[in-house]
Write an enzyme that holds these catalytic residues in place. Structure first.
Site, mmCIF file in Angstrom:
data_model
loop_
_atom_site.group_PDB
_atom_site.id
_atom_site.type_symbol
_atom_site.label_atom_id
_atom_site.label_comp_id
_atom_site.label_asym_id
_atom_site.label_seq_id
_atom_site.Cartn_x
_atom_site.Cartn_y
_atom_site.Cartn_z
ATOM 1 N N SER A 180 -3.034 -16.855 -44.636
ATOM 2 C CA SER A 180 -2.685 -16.462 -46.453
ATOM 3 C C SER A 180 -4.022 -17.358 -46.523
ATOM 4 C CB SER A 180 -1.958 -16.625 -47.522
ATOM 5 O OG SER A 180 -1.073 -17.807 -47.021
ATOM 6 N N HIS A 194 -11.824 11.885 -83.584
ATOM 7 C CA HIS A 194 -12.547 13.148 -82.163
ATOM 8 C C HIS A 194 -13.258 12.662 -81.562
ATOM 9 C CE1 HIS A 194 -8.243 15.115 -83.116
ATOM 10 N NE2 HIS A 194 -8.338 14.693 -84.085
ATOM 11 N N SER A 239 -34.588 0.877 -65.293
ATOM 12 C CA SER A 239 -34.555 1.724 -63.987
ATOM 13 C C SER A 239 -35.913 1.397 -62.790
ATOM 14 C CB SER A 239 -34.563 3.385 -64.410
ATOM 15 O OG SER A 239 -34.937 4.278 -63.906
ATOM 16 N N LYS A 241 -36.302 3.862 -69.575
ATOM 17 C CA LYS A 241 -35.076 2.869 -69.617
ATOM 18 C C LYS A 241 -34.521 1.614 -69.768
ATOM 19 C CE LYS A 241 -31.753 5.460 -68.956
ATOM 20 N NZ LYS A 241 -31.735 6.643 -67.989
ATOM 21 N N ASN A 286 -31.079 -0.002 -70.059
ATOM 22 C CA ASN A 286 -29.080 0.767 -69.823
ATOM 23 C C ASN A 286 -28.077 -0.561 -70.220
ATOM 24 O OD1 ASN A 286 -30.587 3.123 -68.477
ATOM 25 N ND2 ASN A 286 -30.826 2.030 -66.366
ATOM 26 N N GLU A 318 -21.372 -0.728 -69.108
ATOM 27 C CA GLU A 318 -20.351 -0.569 -68.044
ATOM 28 C C GLU A 318 -19.570 -0.878 -66.845
ATOM 29 O OE1 GLU A 318 -24.153 2.124 -67.106
ATOM 30 O OE2 GLU A 318 -24.107 2.812 -68.096
ATOM 31 N N GLN A 372 3.408 -11.973 -49.937
ATOM 32 C CA GLN A 372 2.213 -13.187 -50.342
ATOM 33 C C GLN A 372 1.227 -12.349 -50.189
ATOM 34 O OE1 GLN A 372 1.740 -16.048 -46.294
ATOM 35 N NE2 GLN A 372 0.157 -13.920 -45.675
HETATM 36 N N1 ARG Z 1 2.041 -17.847 -47.344
HETATM 37 C C1 ARG Z 1 2.548 -17.847 -47.794
HETATM 38 C C2 ARG Z 1 3.261 -17.140 -49.091
HETATM 39 O O1 ARG Z 1 2.278 -17.012 -49.751
HETATM 40 C C3 ARG Z 1 4.214 -19.298 -47.884
HETATM 41 C C4 ARG Z 1 5.471 -19.102 -48.087
HETATM 42 C C5 ARG Z 1 5.736 -18.171 -46.527
HETATM 43 N N2 ARG Z 1 7.332 -18.687 -46.529
HETATM 44 C C6 ARG Z 1 7.920 -18.077 -45.779
HETATM 45 N N3 ARG Z 1 8.836 -18.063 -45.059
HETATM 46 N N4 ARG Z 1 7.432 -17.268 -44.191
HETATM 47 O O2 ARG Z 1 3.841 -16.096 -48.873
#
Ligand code: ARG
Length: 457
Positions: free
Chosen positions: A23, A156, A277, A283, A285, A290, A322
């Protein structure tokens, strides 16, 4: 960087599995919170004698050095690490050896990550609140400037009753003030320390959780360790509050887009906040508005992601969780990005008051006031409503407005009419008479501005 949990494993993690499991690409942004959380934890471990005070001091000092080095760019985060927690602890241990290995006493990554996200999101909430406040103040300024600028109010998307541009701006200020309130409310529930929950079942060490809570600015500690590590309600609440922010910005954007069209031409955006544009030279825009309208979809999607991730997982921690970070960080980043562009776009737009006034003159938006005039003469409202309806139909037939319809025509429909009707249906008067709290009169809008400014302060 080796995994923290290698002990029982005989083989290396497959490369694909490592990438899938990691992560760090999205949690490295929590490095500061992770380090500060670890410093507080280590301080408490030393103070309670769970680890030696000298070792605790060394850990804290080295963590501060690591924090400075990451901030200055001297130390770069290893993107092969499993997550930010693994990286920081690994770095500490490579510098302090045995001492570094004592940091994780009485802690799990489960309560550590629960802490880090809370700390990160608390800061994000503060930042977003400030941005929302800045937008509210811009709206107050616009409202002050245009509290006398008559425009048609719509229901409306049909012209309904006269209001002012200032009144319209303060409607959005009211929504945004509620958004700020919701964010702060969400922060209150988030502001509980999960550290001490361990992996799920707390710990046998004599922790001082309240000390850590104080050090990190939390109002208290979580009441149940299973809940402490597995609650992500606060992410969902935040995503929901942010979704409402986006609903409001998106509605506002929709109006800006309409008002920029030649059919309305109520406002003109500054060149710095418009695009052209590649083929149509004429144009200009409203791309920024948007995009804000379009990006609301991402934030609603993030909310749905979080709800779906959480709805079916047994207590306590599961790796599914995660997935919380990419969703909530995307929501936070999107809202910040939108506000960064939206606020100066509103601040710099030109308001074309003559066009608004002209549109207000065309839609019979003083018909209710005409009926109210007859009520003032003693006619029951339903009869006054019917007589005015006939007058409107007459005007449409003759290509006139209530202002230009001759008095004889009025009298032919109802003999209670006299010359004063023209004063009664004057748009400026119609607005000025709406003195009711929350209404469009100058006094009322001034009060709304005052209250909004007070709320922001
Ligand atoms: N990277 C993990 C998360 O974001 C951290 C926690 C990890 N815990 C575990 N039991 N694998 O959730």
């Amino acid at each position: 960087m080796p995994q923290l949990w290698k002990g029982r494993f005989k083989k290396e993690l497959a490369k694909e599995t490592n990438d899938f499991n990691s992560s760090i690409s999205f949690d490295s942004r929590m490095f500061e919170e992770d380090i500060k959380g670890s410093i507080a934890h280590a301080t408490m471990l030393g103070a309670t004698g769970i680890i030696d005070k000298c070792e605790s001091d060394k850990i804290c000092a080295e963590l501060s050095v690591i924090l400075d080095e990451i901030k200055s760019g001297k130390l770069s985060i290893d993107m092969d690490a499993e997550d930010i927690h693994t990286f920081i602890e690994g770095e500490l241990t490579s510098r302090l050896g045995q001492t570094g290995k004592r940091l994780h006493t009485a802690r799990s990554r489960n309560d550590q990550v629960a802490l880090d996200i809370r700390m990160t999101l608390k800061n994000e909430i503060d930042e977003i609140s400030e941005k929302l406040k800045a937008l509210v103040l811009v709206l107050c300024d616009k409202a002050e400037e245009y509290k006398g600028a008559i425009m048609p109010g719509y229901t409306h998307l049909q012209r309904a009753q006269p209001i002012t541009f200032g009144h319209h701006m303060m409607a959005y200020a009211s929504m945004l003030l509620r958004d700020i309130d919701r964010l702060n409310d969400c922060k209150k529930r988030m502001n509980v320390l999960p550290l001490g929950s361990g992996a799920l079942a707390g710990t046998t060490y004599p922790l001082d959780r309240n000390m850590v809570a104080d050090l990190l600015g939390f109002d208290g500690v979580s009441a149940n360790s299973l809940d402490g590590v597995s609650d992500r309600d606060f992410c969902i609440e935040l995503a929901s509050a942010l979704s409402l922010v986006m609903v409001h910005l998106s509605r506002f954007s929709e109006e800006i887009i309409m008002w920029c069209s030649w059919e309305f031409k109520f406002v003109e955006l500054d060149d710095a906040f418009s695009t052209g544009s590649s083929i149509m030279p004429q144009k200009k825009n409203p791309d920024i508005a948007e995009l804000v309208r379009g990006k609301s979809g991402r934030v609603f999607g993030d909310l749905t992601t979080l709800l779906t991730v959480m709805k079916g997982i047994a207590l306590a921690y599961n790796k599914d969780m995660q997935e919380d970070k990419e969703a909530i960080f995307d929501a936070v980043d999107t809202v910040k990005m939108c506000l960064n562009a939206f606020t100066p776009m509103i601040e710099t737009m030109t308001v074309l008051t003559d066009n608004m006034r002209a549109a207000a003159a065309k839609g019979f938006i003083n018909a209710t006031d005409c009926a109210d005039y007859l009520v003032g003469k003693g006619l029951p409202f339903r009869d006054a409503y019917k007589a005015t309806g006939e007058l409107v139909a007459l005007c449409i037939d003759k290509g006139l407005t209530l202002e230009t319809l001759p008095l004889e025509e009025y009298k032919a429909v109802c003999d209670l009419f006299d010359d004063e009707v023209y004063t009664a249906i004057n748009l400026e008067k119609c607005v000025a008479d709406r003195l009711v709290e929350g209404g469009p009169s100058t006094q009322s809008v001034e009060k709304q501005i005052k209250l909004a400014k007070q709320a922001v302060e």
